[in-house]
Design a protein around this motif. Structure first.
Motif, short mmCIF file in Angstrom:
data_model
loop_
_atom_site.label_atom_id
_atom_site.label_comp_id
_atom_site.label_asym_id
_atom_site.label_seq_id
_atom_site.Cartn_x
_atom_site.Cartn_y
_atom_site.Cartn_z
N MET A 1 37.10 76.80 68.03
CA MET A 1 38.06 75.83 68.55
C MET A 1 39.41 76.01 67.87
N LYS A 2 40.45 76.07 68.69
CA LYS A 2 41.80 76.20 68.16
C LYS A 2 42.28 74.85 67.61
N LYS A 3 42.97 74.93 66.48
CA LYS A 3 43.56 73.73 65.88
C LYS A 3 45.07 73.76 66.09
N ILE A 4 45.59 72.68 66.64
CA ILE A 4 47.03 72.55 66.84
C ILE A 4 47.54 71.47 65.91
N VAL A 5 48.46 71.82 65.03
CA VAL A 5 48.98 70.88 64.04
C VAL A 5 50.38 70.43 64.45
N PHE A 6 50.59 69.12 64.40
CA PHE A 6 51.90 68.54 64.67
C PHE A 6 52.45 68.05 63.34
N ALA A 7 53.53 68.66 62.87
CA ALA A 7 54.03 68.37 61.53
C ALA A 7 55.51 68.03 61.58
N GLY A 8 55.96 67.38 60.52
CA GLY A 8 57.37 67.00 60.42
C GLY A 8 57.49 65.79 59.53
N ARG A 9 58.70 65.35 59.33
CA ARG A 9 58.93 64.20 58.46
C ARG A 9 58.51 62.90 59.13
N ASN A 10 58.40 61.85 58.32
CA ASN A 10 58.01 60.55 58.85
C ASN A 10 58.99 60.08 59.91
N ASP A 11 58.46 59.41 60.91
CA ASP A 11 59.27 58.81 61.98
C ASP A 11 60.03 59.85 62.80
N SER A 12 59.47 61.04 62.90
CA SER A 12 60.10 62.07 63.73
C SER A 12 59.53 62.09 65.15
N GLY A 13 58.44 61.34 65.37
CA GLY A 13 57.86 61.27 66.70
C GLY A 13 56.60 62.10 66.88
N LYS A 14 55.93 62.41 65.77
CA LYS A 14 54.76 63.28 65.84
C LYS A 14 53.62 62.70 66.68
N SER A 15 53.29 61.43 66.44
CA SER A 15 52.14 60.84 67.15
C SER A 15 52.42 60.71 68.65
N THR A 16 53.68 60.46 69.01
CA THR A 16 54.03 60.38 70.43
C THR A 16 53.86 61.74 71.10
N ILE A 17 54.34 62.79 70.43
CA ILE A 17 54.18 64.15 70.97
C ILE A 17 52.70 64.49 71.09
N LEU A 18 51.92 64.17 70.05
CA LEU A 18 50.49 64.46 70.07
C LEU A 18 49.82 63.76 71.26
N GLY A 19 50.16 62.48 71.48
CA GLY A 19 49.58 61.74 72.59
C GLY A 19 49.90 62.36 73.93
N GLU A 20 51.13 62.83 74.11
CA GLU A 20 51.53 63.45 75.37
C GLU A 20 50.81 64.79 75.58
N ILE A 21 50.66 65.56 74.51
CA ILE A 21 49.96 66.84 74.62
C ILE A 21 48.47 66.60 74.90
N TYR A 22 47.91 65.55 74.29
CA TYR A 22 46.52 65.19 74.56
C TYR A 22 46.32 64.97 76.06
N LYS A 23 47.18 64.15 76.65
CA LYS A 23 47.05 63.85 78.08
C LYS A 23 47.31 65.10 78.93
N GLY A 24 48.26 65.93 78.49
CA GLY A 24 48.55 67.15 79.24
C GLY A 24 47.39 68.13 79.22
N LEU A 25 46.76 68.30 78.06
CA LEU A 25 45.62 69.21 77.98
C LEU A 25 44.43 68.68 78.79
N LYS A 26 44.23 67.36 78.77
CA LYS A 26 43.17 66.77 79.59
C LYS A 26 43.37 67.10 81.07
N SER A 27 44.61 67.06 81.52
CA SER A 27 44.90 67.35 82.92
C SER A 27 44.67 68.82 83.27
N LYS A 28 44.59 69.66 82.23
CA LYS A 28 44.35 71.10 82.43
C LYS A 28 42.90 71.47 82.10
N ASP A 29 42.02 70.48 82.09
CA ASP A 29 40.59 70.67 81.89
C ASP A 29 40.20 71.06 80.47
#
Length: 247
Positions: A1-29
């Motif tokens: 399984m590939k691991k994708i890491v979302f990194a950066g400083r606090n309050d840069s928007g990491k969790s929002t990006i992660l959530g959008e990629i989660y939904k995007g990957l789900k839509s791609k099976d």
């Protein structure tokens, strides 16, 4: 399984990006497993549309090896999904046997609609690196993921970008510039131009993740690396042999 890491400083928007990629990957099976680190509860992730079954949180402890700890948390989460699936399968089989008995006794059938369906086993891991990196200099974060997505707020100071030894910038596979809607246009433009001048061979994508602006471009880059990592690695090596100079 590939691991994708979302990194950066606090309050840069990491969790929002992660959530959008989660939904995007789900839509791609794909079926991602989301791993948060350094936060106290799962609520912020649930609010971003991540299913509870595919969400776990790891809080790193001082002195512990971060990568080993994250790997352990991932294994535990997947084992819990497998155990739940096994229980569901046993419940369905037991209900089938019970219905055979009830039918013989003319008591009618019980139905399986209230038994949950089995869950897909995750095939990609999304990790938000919170509390395990020092700004943009964490070597651990690079080693943690097969794909490193570094989140850079549009208002970041130029000195931080220009500073030597920014591992999360230098080693990123994808650079995502966030908060462009909250930053003065001239400042955001300067940040993007500077990043593109320094990192000519990296995808640098400005987004407004809360509105989905350009998130499809980020998803496309992630999908390319999941599908054909060898070709992209060759392109990266080409870029490293011809580095842009910091000025």
């Amino acid at each position: 399984m590939k691991k994708i890491v979302f990194a950066g400083r606090n309050d840069s928007g990491k969790s929002t990006i992660l959530g959008e990629i989660y939904k995007g990957l789900k839509s791609k099976d794909y079926q991602p497993l989301a791993v948060g680190s350094g936060v106290q509860d799962e609520k912020p992730y649930l609010l971003k549309g991540i299913e509870a079954t595919y969400l776990t949180v790891a809080i790193p402890e001082s002195g512990h090896d971060v990568i080993t700890d994250i790997d352990r948390v991932v294994r535990n989460a997947i084992n819990l999904i497998k155990e739940r699936n096994l229980l569901i399968q046993h419940a369905k089989k037991a209900l089938e046997e019970l219905n055979k008995v009830r039918s013989v006794l003319d008591l009618g059938h019980l139905y399986q609609k209230d038994i949950p369906t089995v869950s897909a086993i995750p095939d990609v891991i999304l990790i938000e690196a919170v509390g395990i990196n020092d700004g943009y200099k964490s070597e651990e974060t690079r080693r943690l993921g097969d794909i490193l997505v570094t989140i850079v707020p549009a208002g970041i100071k130029t000195e931080i970008i220009m500073e030597q030894g920014n591992t999360l910038l230098d080693e990123a596979d994808i650079l995502v510039v966030t908060k462009i809607d909250e930053t003065a246009r001239d400042i955001a433009t300067t940040t993007i131009k500077l990043l593109r001048r320094i990192y000519r061979y990296k995808p640098i994508i400005p987004v407004v993740a809360t509105q989905g602006v350009h998130m499809d471009l980020v998803l496309d880059e992630v999908l390319k690396r999941l599908a054909d990592p060898v070709r992209l690695l060759e392109n990266e090596e080409k870029g490293r042999k011809n580095p842009a100079l910091r000025v």
